[in-house]
Design a protein around this motif. Structure first.
Motif, short mmCIF file in Angstrom:
data_model
loop_
_atom_site.label_atom_id
_atom_site.label_comp_id
_atom_site.label_asym_id
_atom_site.label_seq_id
_atom_site.Cartn_x
_atom_site.Cartn_y
_atom_site.Cartn_z
N UNK A 113 -8.32 -0.43 4.98
CA UNK A 113 -9.71 -0.42 5.44
C UNK A 113 -10.38 -1.77 5.20
N UNK A 114 -10.16 -2.32 4.00
CA UNK A 114 -10.75 -3.61 3.68
C UNK A 114 -10.22 -4.70 4.60
N UNK A 115 -8.95 -4.59 4.90
CA UNK A 115 -8.33 -5.57 5.77
C UNK A 115 -9.04 -5.58 7.12
N UNK A 169 -9.80 -8.46 13.04
CA UNK A 169 -8.82 -8.16 12.02
C UNK A 169 -7.83 -7.05 12.37
N UNK A 170 -7.58 -6.83 13.67
CA UNK A 170 -6.52 -5.89 14.02
C UNK A 170 -5.16 -6.58 13.85
N UNK A 171 -4.15 -5.81 13.47
CA UNK A 171 -2.83 -6.40 13.32
C UNK A 171 -2.19 -6.57 14.70
N UNK A 172 -1.16 -7.44 14.73
CA UNK A 172 -0.44 -7.67 15.99
C UNK A 172 0.11 -6.34 16.51
N UNK A 173 0.62 -5.52 15.61
CA UNK A 173 1.15 -4.20 15.99
C UNK A 173 0.10 -3.36 16.69
N UNK A 174 -1.08 -3.30 16.08
CA UNK A 174 -2.15 -2.48 16.65
C UNK A 174 -2.59 -3.01 18.02
N UNK A 175 -2.68 -4.33 18.12
CA UNK A 175 -3.13 -4.92 19.39
C UNK A 175 -2.10 -4.61 20.48
N UNK A 176 -0.83 -4.80 20.15
CA UNK A 176 0.23 -4.55 21.14
C UNK A 176 0.23 -3.09 21.56
N UNK A 232 -7.94 -1.18 -9.23
CA UNK A 232 -8.85 -1.74 -8.24
C UNK A 232 -10.12 -2.23 -8.92
N UNK A 233 -10.54 -3.47 -8.66
CA UNK A 233 -11.76 -4.00 -9.30
C UNK A 233 -13.00 -3.23 -8.85
N UNK A 234 -14.07 -3.35 -9.64
CA UNK A 234 -15.27 -2.57 -9.33
C UNK A 234 -15.89 -3.00 -8.00
N UNK A 235 -15.80 -4.29 -7.70
CA UNK A 235 -16.31 -4.74 -6.40
C UNK A 235 -15.18 -5.45 -5.64
N UNK A 236 -14.39 -4.68 -4.91
CA UNK A 236 -13.20 -5.26 -4.28
C UNK A 236 -13.53 -6.38 -3.29
N UNK A 237 -14.64 -6.23 -2.55
CA UNK A 237 -14.98 -7.26 -1.56
C UNK A 237 -15.28 -8.58 -2.25
N UNK A 238 -16.07 -8.51 -3.34
CA UNK A 238 -16.39 -9.73 -4.07
C UNK A 238 -15.11 -10.37 -4.62
N UNK A 239 -14.19 -9.53 -5.07
CA UNK A 239 -12.90 -10.03 -5.58
C UNK A 239 -12.16 -10.79 -4.46
N UNK A 240 -12.09 -10.15 -3.31
CA UNK A 240 -11.38 -10.78 -2.18
C UNK A 240 -12.03 -12.11 -1.80
N UNK A 241 -13.36 -12.13 -1.74
CA UNK A 241 -14.06 -13.34 -1.35
C UNK A 241 -13.81 -14.46 -2.36
#
Lengths: 415, 118
Positions: free
Chosen positions: A4-6, A133-140, A49-58
């Motif tokens: 989902x985050x991806x 952010x769709x994967x190549x698989x999903x797009x195809x 999983x960190x408390x704020x995953x989005x902040x972690x990713x950023x």
């Protein structure tokens, strides 16, 4: 969780980093973000999983990007030189992942991708990959083509962006109108890929539509691009999307308009579409998006059947005079049937000989001939079945064929 | 594919005063007819309808007369542009023009282009 985050964050991070580096670094930006997700998977797996995953990713993406900058020789030579002249401080550069900068970067990226020198199907693939952010698989899968094909499209498009070294900048005022049309067409087709795709994955298709709406929403909220035809496209998407759940059954089967459960039409989206349409009107501009939005509005609306279809026919006439398209020509013939009956519509549809290789041309004629000349109806439906690509399309046609046969039996019965 | 102009000719006005419902019918038959040509991907340009009231004709010697240029009570009131394989198809497309219902005529003329000087 990560998936989902991806979907939600991949495109945002890539566009921000790419806006900062320059479009020539699009692959590098994608690598940095992919690495970030990989370390998330590993670290979170071990530490939770960190408390704020989005902040972690950023934070990690920002670090990875800055590290990359420190170590990339070419980049150092090209960019650092200018910066060093400004100050004697060591080279520093920030990656701004604020909401505002994400929005700005995505808008700039949208215009960069929708460059007239890039074929429109490559624009769509690139937007799906880099912005959504769709994967190549999903797009195809959604575009009913192979991964190899999508990779090829992306490679060529990125190459073009790189060699021409397009600046990811907003076009200036004089350019904006011309460039905007390419952007709108790309978003319109992106939405249609989700809405009309023969792919059975309902969730994925809906995501395509929602992403197209999200990007159009960015244009609506950006004053220089908040112009009537952008509002009209937004209205069109809302009206169409309001029937999304009604027109595809939970098993992924297509439900024809006449058979839809009206209570499943999303009234809130219809209302929102209505207020966008009001903003689209009144400036005297009538684009194809205005006409299509008006057609879509009549479809979201219970009205006297005669009035409704007369208006839809009139709008299709206008739309075709503005710009020819095979689907509009076929839909016009269907509207003609609803207003003037089968015989007259058959004459109109038979005039569309240029579409004799088109699946929908034959399924329409199959429909129109039913009860008038059942043998011809059967032949057209069979021809449509030959042309149908997906099991879903075939299912609708087979139902038609069976219904048609049972009707024929009924005709044969006395009384 | 060749290009043609359809020129609409009609005779000087008779006493025909259509009711609003009739006007709606006339409008609908025009859009249906033009939409049909567009649906075949044969429309180049809707062209323009030409007004009658308030028009003047200028003749050699700066002679100005009121009204459009007419010959035997017939004047041009519009033009549109279509494409067709040949003149016969162009004539087929012109059939159904609502002009014909009101006693008017449609003139089908090939456009003079770089590869057509006829």
């Amino acid at each position: 969780m990560i998936q989902e985050l991806y979907r939600k964050e991949y495109g945002k991070m890539v566009t921000v980093i790419c806006s900062r580096f320059g479009i020539a670094y699009i692959d590098e930006a994608e690598d940095i973000v992919s690495d970030t997700f990989l370390s998330a998977a590993e670290t979170w797996g071990m530490n939770g999983i960190p408390s704020n995953p989005v902040a972690w990713l950023y934070a990690v993406a920002r670090n990875n990007a800055l590290n990359y900058l420190k170590h990339d020789k070419v980049f150092q030579r090209r960019v650092k030189k200018d910066l060093v002249q400004d100050s004697q401080r060591s080279f520093e550069m920030d990656i701004d992942l604020s909401d505002q900068n994400i929005t700005d970067s995505q808008l700039r990226m949208l215009f960069a991708i929708c460059h007239p020198s890039i074929p429109v199907e490559a624009q769509i693939s690139l937007a799906l990959r880099v912005l959504c952010g769709f994967t190549i698989d999903e797009i195809a899968q959604a575009l009913l083509t192979s991964k190899g094909n999508i990779n090829k499209r992306l490679f060529r498009a990125k190459d073009k962006l790189r060699t021409e070294d397009k600046e990811i900048a907003f076009p200036n005022d004089s350019e904006i109108s011309a460039r905007l049309d390419t952007v709108l067409l790309c978003l319109y087709l992106l939405f249609n890929e989700g809405y009309y795709s023969a792919n059975p994955d309902k969730v994925l298709r809906k995501d395509f539509c929602l992403e197209a709406m999200r990007l159009t929403w960015l244009l609506v909220n950006h004053p220089p691009t908040a112009i009537p035809r952008v509002y009209a496209l937004m209205a069109l998407m809302c009206f169409q999307a309001s029937r999304f759940d009604a027109r595809i059954s939970d098993s992924g089967e297509l439900v024809l308009y006449e058979d839809q459960d009206i209570s499943r039409w999303d009234q809130e989206l219809i209302d929102r579409g209505g207020s966008f349409f009001v903003k689209a009107s009144g400036m005297g501009e009538v684009s194809k998006y205005h006409l299509e939005a008006a057609i879509a509005w009549w479809h979201t609306h219970k009205a006297d059947e005669r009035v409704k279809w007369e208006n839809i026919l009139r709008l299709y006439n206008q739309l075709l005079m503005l710009e020819y398209s095979p689907m509009a020509a076929l839909n016009r013939a269907y509207a003609f049937f609803r207003v003037y009956g089968r015989e007259k519509a058959i004459a109109e549809a038979e005039g569309l000989q240029q579409l004799s290789g088109n699946l929908f041309y034959h399924s329409l004629l199959g429909e129109l001939y039913t009860g008038v000349d059942d043998e011809k109806a059967r032949r057209h439906i069979l021809r449509a079945l030959e042309l149908a690509g997906s099991p879903e399309e075939r299912a609708v046609l087979e139902k038609k064929l069976n219904g048609h046969c049972s009707k024929k039996e009924n005709h044969g019965k006395p009384g | 594919m060749k290009e043609f102009a359809l020129i609409f000719r009609t005779s000087t006005d008779n006493e025909f005063k259509p009711s609003p419902a009739q006007m709606q019918d006339i409008l609908t038959s025009w859009t249906n007819w033009m939409g049909g040509i567009a649906a075949k991907n044969r429309l180049i340009d809707k062209g323009t309808r030409l007004g009658i009231a308030g028009s003047k004709t200028l003749a050699p010697g700066n002679v100005v007369t009121d009204g459009p240029y007419t010959e035997i009570k017939e004047f041009i009131n519009g033009v549109m542009y279509i494409r067709a394989e040949n003149i016969d198809e162009a004539v087929e497309l012109a059939k159904g023009c609502p002009m014909l219902n009101g006693g008017g005529k449609v003139e089908i003329r090939p456009l003079v282009t770089s590869d057509n000087f006829s």
